[in-house]
Design a protein around this motif. Structure first.
Motif, PDB file in Angstrom:
ATOM      1  N   THR A  81     -22.971 -53.125  11.781  1.00  0.00           N
ATOM      2  CA  THR A  81     -24.064 -53.154  12.482  1.00  0.00           C
ATOM      3  C   THR A  81     -24.522 -51.592  12.830  1.00  0.00           C
ATOM      4  OG1 THR A  81     -23.068 -55.039  13.717  1.00  0.00           O
ATOM      5  CG2 THR A  81     -24.936 -54.030  14.679  1.00  0.00           C
ATOM      6  N   TYR A  82     -25.993 -51.606  12.789  1.00  0.00           N
ATOM      7  CA  TYR A  82     -26.215 -50.064  12.837  1.00  0.00           C
ATOM      8  C   TYR A  82     -27.550 -50.286  13.962  1.00  0.00           C
ATOM      9  CZ  TYR A  82     -24.195 -48.999   8.571  1.00  0.00           C
ATOM     10  OH  TYR A  82     -23.326 -48.755   7.584  1.00  0.00           O
ATOM     11  N   ALA A  83     -27.600 -48.986  14.791  1.00  0.00           N
ATOM     12  CA  ALA A  83     -28.549 -48.822  15.800  1.00  0.00           C
ATOM     13  C   ALA A  83     -29.405 -48.064  15.622  1.00  0.00           C
ATOM     14  CB  ALA A  83     -28.124 -48.730  17.193  1.00  0.00           C
ATOM     15  N   VAL A  84     -30.842 -48.012  15.842  1.00  0.00           N
ATOM     16  CA  VAL A  84     -31.959 -46.994  15.420  1.00  0.00           C
ATOM     17  C   VAL A  84     -32.309 -46.633  16.823  1.00  0.00           C
ATOM     18  CG1 VAL A  84     -34.209 -46.776  14.323  1.00  0.00           C
ATOM     19  CG2 VAL A  84     -32.462 -48.319  13.179  1.00  0.00           C
ATOM     20  N   PHE A  85     -32.496 -45.193  16.724  1.00  0.00           N
ATOM     21  CA  PHE A  85     -32.972 -44.480  18.068  1.00  0.00           C
ATOM     22  C   PHE A  85     -34.288 -43.820  17.758  1.00  0.00           C
ATOM     23  CE2 PHE A  85     -28.467 -45.351  18.544  1.00  0.00           C
ATOM     24  CZ  PHE A  85     -28.427 -45.937  19.853  1.00  0.00           C
ATOM     25  N   ASN A  86     -35.153 -43.477  18.645  1.00  0.00           N
ATOM     26  CA  ASN A  86     -36.359 -43.044  18.216  1.00  0.00           C
ATOM     27  C   ASN A  86     -35.838 -41.539  18.530  1.00  0.00           C
ATOM     28  OD1 ASN A  86     -36.422 -42.172  21.196  1.00  0.00           O
ATOM     29  ND2 ASN A  86     -38.259 -43.492  21.666  1.00  0.00           N
ATOM     30  N   GLY A  87     -37.170 -40.727  18.360  1.00  0.00           N
ATOM     31  CA  GLY A  87     -36.845 -39.260  18.495  1.00  0.00           C
ATOM     32  C   GLY A  87     -36.378 -38.411  19.863  1.00  0.00           C
ATOM     33  N   ASP A  88     -36.522 -39.492  21.091  1.00  0.00           N
ATOM     34  CA  ASP A  88     -36.112 -39.161  22.286  1.00  0.00           C
ATOM     35  C   ASP A  88     -34.995 -39.639  22.666  1.00  0.00           C
ATOM     36  OD1 ASP A  88     -38.595 -37.600  22.917  1.00  0.00           O
ATOM     37  OD2 ASP A  88     -39.653 -39.604  23.476  1.00  0.00           O
ATOM     38  N   GLY A  89     -34.324 -40.432  21.561  1.00  0.00           N
ATOM     39  CA  GLY A  89     -32.740 -41.120  21.902  1.00  0.00           C
ATOM     40  C   GLY A  89     -32.976 -42.143  22.363  1.00  0.00           C
ATOM     41  N   LEU A  90     -33.982 -42.929  22.571  1.00  0.00           N
ATOM     42  CA  LEU A  90     -34.029 -44.265  22.906  1.00  0.00           C
ATOM     43  C   LEU A  90     -33.773 -45.416  21.919  1.00  0.00           C
ATOM     44  CD1 LEU A  90     -37.009 -43.900  25.330  1.00  0.00           C
ATOM     45  CD2 LEU A  90     -34.597 -44.048  26.052  1.00  0.00           C
ATOM     46  N   PHE A  91     -33.111 -46.229  22.213  1.00  0.00           N
ATOM     47  CA  PHE A  91     -32.661 -47.305  21.240  1.00  0.00           C
ATOM     48  C   PHE A  91     -34.080 -48.156  20.876  1.00  0.00           C
ATOM     49  CE2 PHE A  91     -31.693 -51.842  20.692  1.00  0.00           C
ATOM     50  CZ  PHE A  91     -31.014 -51.802  19.780  1.00  0.00           C
ATOM     51  N   GLN A  92     -34.058 -48.386  19.738  1.00  0.00           N
ATOM     52  CA  GLN A  92     -35.462 -49.120  19.142  1.00  0.00           C
ATOM     53  C   GLN A  92     -34.912 -50.511  18.866  1.00  0.00           C
ATOM     54  OE1 GLN A  92     -38.549 -47.603  19.337  1.00  0.00           O
ATOM     55  NE2 GLN A  92     -37.093 -46.675  20.755  1.00  0.00           N
ATOM     56  N   HIS A  93     -33.962 -50.531  17.757  1.00  0.00           N
ATOM     57  CA  HIS A  93     -33.671 -51.947  17.305  1.00  0.00           C
ATOM     58  C   HIS A  93     -32.250 -51.955  16.678  1.00  0.00           C
ATOM     59  CE1 HIS A  93     -36.162 -50.195  14.339  1.00  0.00           C
ATOM     60  NE2 HIS A  93     -35.409 -50.700  13.443  1.00  0.00           N
ATOM     61  N   MET A  94     -31.707 -53.087  16.315  1.00  0.00           N
ATOM     62  CA  MET A  94     -30.348 -53.146  15.855  1.00  0.00           C
ATOM     63  C   MET A  94     -30.396 -53.888  14.285  1.00  0.00           C
ATOM     64  SD  MET A  94     -26.852 -54.897  17.314  1.00  0.00           S
ATOM     65  CE  MET A  94     -27.651 -54.958  18.975  1.00  0.00           C
ATOM     66  N   LEU A  95     -29.647 -53.233  13.364  1.00  0.00           N
ATOM     67  CA  LEU A  95     -30.088 -53.744  11.958  1.00  0.00           C
ATOM     68  C   LEU A  95     -28.563 -54.044  11.437  1.00  0.00           C
ATOM     69  CD1 LEU A  95     -32.155 -50.813  10.885  1.00  0.00           C
ATOM     70  CD2 LEU A  95     -33.014 -53.134  11.411  1.00  0.00           C
ATOM     71  N   PHE A  96     -28.631 -54.997  10.677  1.00  0.00           N
ATOM     72  CA  PHE A  96     -27.217 -55.679  10.020  1.00  0.00           C
ATOM     73  C   PHE A  96     -27.239 -55.175   8.503  1.00  0.00           C
ATOM     74  CE2 PHE A  96     -28.235 -58.237  13.757  1.00  0.00           C
ATOM     75  CZ  PHE A  96     -27.220 -57.900  14.493  1.00  0.00           C
TER      76      PHE A  96
END
Length: 131
Positions: free
Chosen positions: A4-19
């Motif tokens: 499982t991977y998490a994607v964060f934006n440039g400000d470090g905020l969580f955007q979504h999870m990927l598998f």
């Protein structure tokens, strides 16, 4: 379980999870543990961040005070609400005054009272935006 991977934006905020195996994993995605992915799914109202060290933490949105701009936006929407806002009283009082109708002063006073109630509902305490 797949990775499982998490994607964060440039400000470090969580955007979504990927598998892995289901999604294309972009460069910069962060692999997270099964335990953390479950926590993220079980705490959807939390604000998830990653810091410069790579640590991922959750913050309760209630603990983050609104900015002055956010408060001003709340006030403006409240003033303009057609049923509960103050602007409708001011418009009605102005129309009544222009048309020489009696009672416009009371309508204007109701507008002032509602305007002040909205400001009390969404207060700020200093000019620098800090609450």
């Amino acid at each position: 379980m797949s990775k499982t991977y998490a994607v964060f934006n440039g400000d470090g905020l969580f955007q979504h999870m990927l598998f892995k195996g289901v999604h294309t994993i972009p460069k910069g995605a962060v692999e997270i543990s099964d335990e953390l992915s479950v926590r993220i799914l079980q705490e959807p109202d939390s604000i998830w961040r990653i810091d410069e060290t790579g640590a991922i933490t959750a913050t309760d949105p209630e603990s983050i005070p609104p900015t002055r701009e956010q408060i001003e936006a709340l006030r403006l929407r409240s003033y303009a609400d057609p049923l509960t806002g103050s602007d409708r009283y001011f418009a009605e009082a102005q129309r009544m005054q222009v048309m020489n109708e009696p009672g416009w002063e009371a309508v204007r006073a109701a507008g002032v009272a509602r305007f002040e109630a909205i400001q009390a509902q969404y207060p700020w305490t200093s000019d620098d935006g800090a609450l």
